[in-house]
Write a protein that holds these residues in place. Structure first.
Motif, mmCIF file in Angstrom:
data_model
loop_
_atom_site.group_PDB
_atom_site.id
_atom_site.type_symbol
_atom_site.label_atom_id
_atom_site.label_comp_id
_atom_site.label_asym_id
_atom_site.label_seq_id
_atom_site.Cartn_x
_atom_site.Cartn_y
_atom_site.Cartn_z
ATOM 1 N N UNK A 184 -5.812 19.113 3.003
ATOM 2 C CA UNK A 184 -6.204 18.230 1.906
ATOM 3 C C UNK A 184 -4.988 17.525 1.319
ATOM 4 N N UNK A 185 -3.923 18.276 1.064
ATOM 5 C CA UNK A 185 -2.713 17.701 0.480
ATOM 6 C C UNK A 185 -2.088 16.683 1.418
ATOM 7 N N UNK A 186 -1.926 17.063 2.684
ATOM 8 C CA UNK A 186 -1.270 16.169 3.635
ATOM 9 C C UNK A 186 -2.070 14.880 3.835
ATOM 10 N N UNK A 187 -3.380 15.002 3.952
ATOM 11 C CA UNK A 187 -4.214 13.820 4.170
ATOM 12 C C UNK A 187 -4.217 12.924 2.944
ATOM 13 N N UNK A 188 -4.283 13.511 1.758
ATOM 14 C CA UNK A 188 -4.264 12.709 0.537
ATOM 15 C C UNK A 188 -2.932 11.975 0.397
ATOM 16 N N UNK A 189 -1.835 12.659 0.689
ATOM 17 C CA UNK A 189 -0.527 12.002 0.617
ATOM 18 C C UNK A 189 -0.430 10.861 1.617
ATOM 19 N N UNK A 190 -0.965 11.052 2.824
ATOM 20 C CA UNK A 190 -0.985 9.960 3.810
ATOM 21 C C UNK A 190 -1.678 8.732 3.230
ATOM 22 N N UNK A 191 -2.847 8.964 2.620
ATOM 23 C CA UNK A 191 -3.607 7.843 2.069
ATOM 24 C C UNK A 191 -2.902 7.166 0.912
ATOM 25 N N UNK A 192 -2.330 7.966 -0.002
ATOM 26 C CA UNK A 192 -1.668 7.389 -1.170
ATOM 27 C C UNK A 192 -0.449 6.563 -0.768
ATOM 28 N N UNK A 193 0.376 7.114 0.122
ATOM 29 C CA UNK A 193 1.577 6.397 0.545
ATOM 30 C C UNK A 193 1.207 5.142 1.329
ATOM 31 N N UNK A 194 0.162 5.251 2.162
ATOM 32 C CA UNK A 194 -0.285 4.079 2.901
ATOM 33 C C UNK A 194 -0.754 2.968 1.984
ATOM 34 N N UNK A 195 -1.482 3.334 0.946
ATOM 35 C CA UNK A 195 -1.955 2.341 -0.022
ATOM 36 C C UNK A 195 -0.785 1.731 -0.789
ATOM 37 N N UNK A 196 0.137 2.571 -1.235
ATOM 38 C CA UNK A 196 1.255 2.075 -2.042
ATOM 39 C C UNK A 196 2.154 1.122 -1.257
ATOM 40 N N UNK A 197 2.316 1.374 0.021
ATOM 41 C CA UNK A 197 3.269 0.598 0.829
ATOM 42 C C UNK A 197 2.611 -0.489 1.665
ATOM 43 N N UNK A 198 1.304 -0.663 1.560
ATOM 44 C CA UNK A 198 0.625 -1.685 2.359
ATOM 45 C C UNK A 198 1.191 -3.070 2.054
ATOM 46 N N UNK A 199 1.371 -3.930 3.070
ATOM 47 C CA UNK A 199 1.878 -5.285 2.825
ATOM 48 C C UNK A 199 0.964 -6.043 1.865
ATOM 49 N N UNK A 200 1.568 -6.866 1.044
ATOM 50 C CA UNK A 200 0.802 -7.689 0.112
ATOM 51 C C UNK A 200 0.335 -8.942 0.846
ATOM 52 N N UNK A 201 -0.942 -9.190 0.817
ATOM 53 C CA UNK A 201 -1.494 -10.347 1.523
ATOM 54 C C UNK A 201 -1.264 -11.625 0.734
ATOM 55 N N UNK A 202 -1.248 -12.779 1.424
ATOM 56 C CA UNK A 202 -1.176 -14.052 0.703
ATOM 57 C C UNK A 202 -2.311 -14.206 -0.298
ATOM 58 N N UNK A 203 -3.485 -13.690 0.043
ATOM 59 C CA UNK A 203 -4.628 -13.798 -0.871
ATOM 60 C C UNK A 203 -4.359 -13.035 -2.167
ATOM 61 N N UNK A 204 -3.770 -11.831 -2.057
ATOM 62 C CA UNK A 204 -3.467 -11.048 -3.255
ATOM 63 C C UNK A 204 -2.411 -11.734 -4.105
ATOM 64 N N UNK A 205 -1.393 -12.303 -3.451
ATOM 65 C CA UNK A 205 -0.357 -13.016 -4.195
ATOM 66 C C UNK A 205 -0.923 -14.224 -4.925
#
Length: 222
Positions: A184-205
């Motif tokens: 649970x911990x490892x999978x949650x950390x994978x998801x959180x870090x992936x979300x935090x570091x995801x590239x910012x899209x032109x649409x979001x900018x």
């Protein structure tokens, strides 16, 4: 042998459980007094005054240990990457949910979903400073994410961790099968870090520019 909880602690624990199960508006002070085993219907008012003060006291009861545990983990592991800092911040919260009879995470999740932002804004400066110090470490690894998107992502990641942990806490209370804690911990950390570091899209900018860059995020202090 552990000491029996004081009358105030019994009220705090009873309120935490009832708020977790029924939300803030679904519980009366009289119900909390009864659940705490008090024969005095006004015991909550006597010890805490108001429901809002009682809610703050629940956090005052839980947060010192959580912050102490975070600081201990940071001192032990001396993290040098984003995942390490996120783990030091989130792991004590997840550990709390593993304790027998824990209701704290469900309480926080309920408060975040249905409560008032002012409750979180009135935390003691010590707790806000401690949380902000960890989040400053998060920000240092996310400098390619512009504001206010960076602050928004950090706020959302913390909120997601709390709600995910609350879901697990409730599932365990119902006797449902859950992942092992390590998984649970490892999978949650994978998801959180992936979300935090995801590239910012032109649409979001573009959307961020159109909305302005002075937006603020709701800081959730677990």
């Amino acid at each position: 042998m552990p000491l029996a909880p004081s009358p105030k602690e019994r009220i705090i624990l009873a309120a935490e459980a009832l708020f977790a199960a029924h939300g803030l508006d679904g519980v009366s002070l009289r119900q909390i007094s009864a659940a705490a085993g008090s024969g005095n219907n006004t015991a909550v008012q006597y010890h805490f005054g108001t429901k809002e003060q009682l809610i703050r006291e629940i956090f005052e009861f839980r947060l010192p240990y959580l912050h102490e545990r975070r600081n201990l983990l940071a001192a032990q592991h001396r993290p040098n990457d984003l995942r390490g800092w996120v783990e030091c911040y989130v792991l004590p919260v997840l550990e709390q949910g593993e304790q027998e009879g824990s209701n704290y995470l469900s309480f926080v999740a309920n408060l975040h979903t249905h409560g008032s932002r002012e409750v979180f804004d009135q935390f003691a400066p010590t707790y806000l400073a401690a949380s902000n110090a960890f989040q400053d470490h998060f920000r240092s690894f996310l400098m390619d994410i512009p504001e206010p998107l960076r602050a928004h992502r950090i706020s959302q990641a913390i909120a997601f961790a709390i709600h995910a942990a609350a879901d697990r806490e409730r599932a365990k209370a119902r006797g449902q099968d859950v992942l092992s804690f390590a998984a649970h911990v490892a999978d949650l950390l994978d998801g959180l870090v992936g979300y935090l570091t995801a590239p910012v899209s032109p649409a979001a900018l573009a959307a961020c520019d159109n909305a302005g860059r002075d937006a603020t995020s709701w800081l959730l202090v677990p």
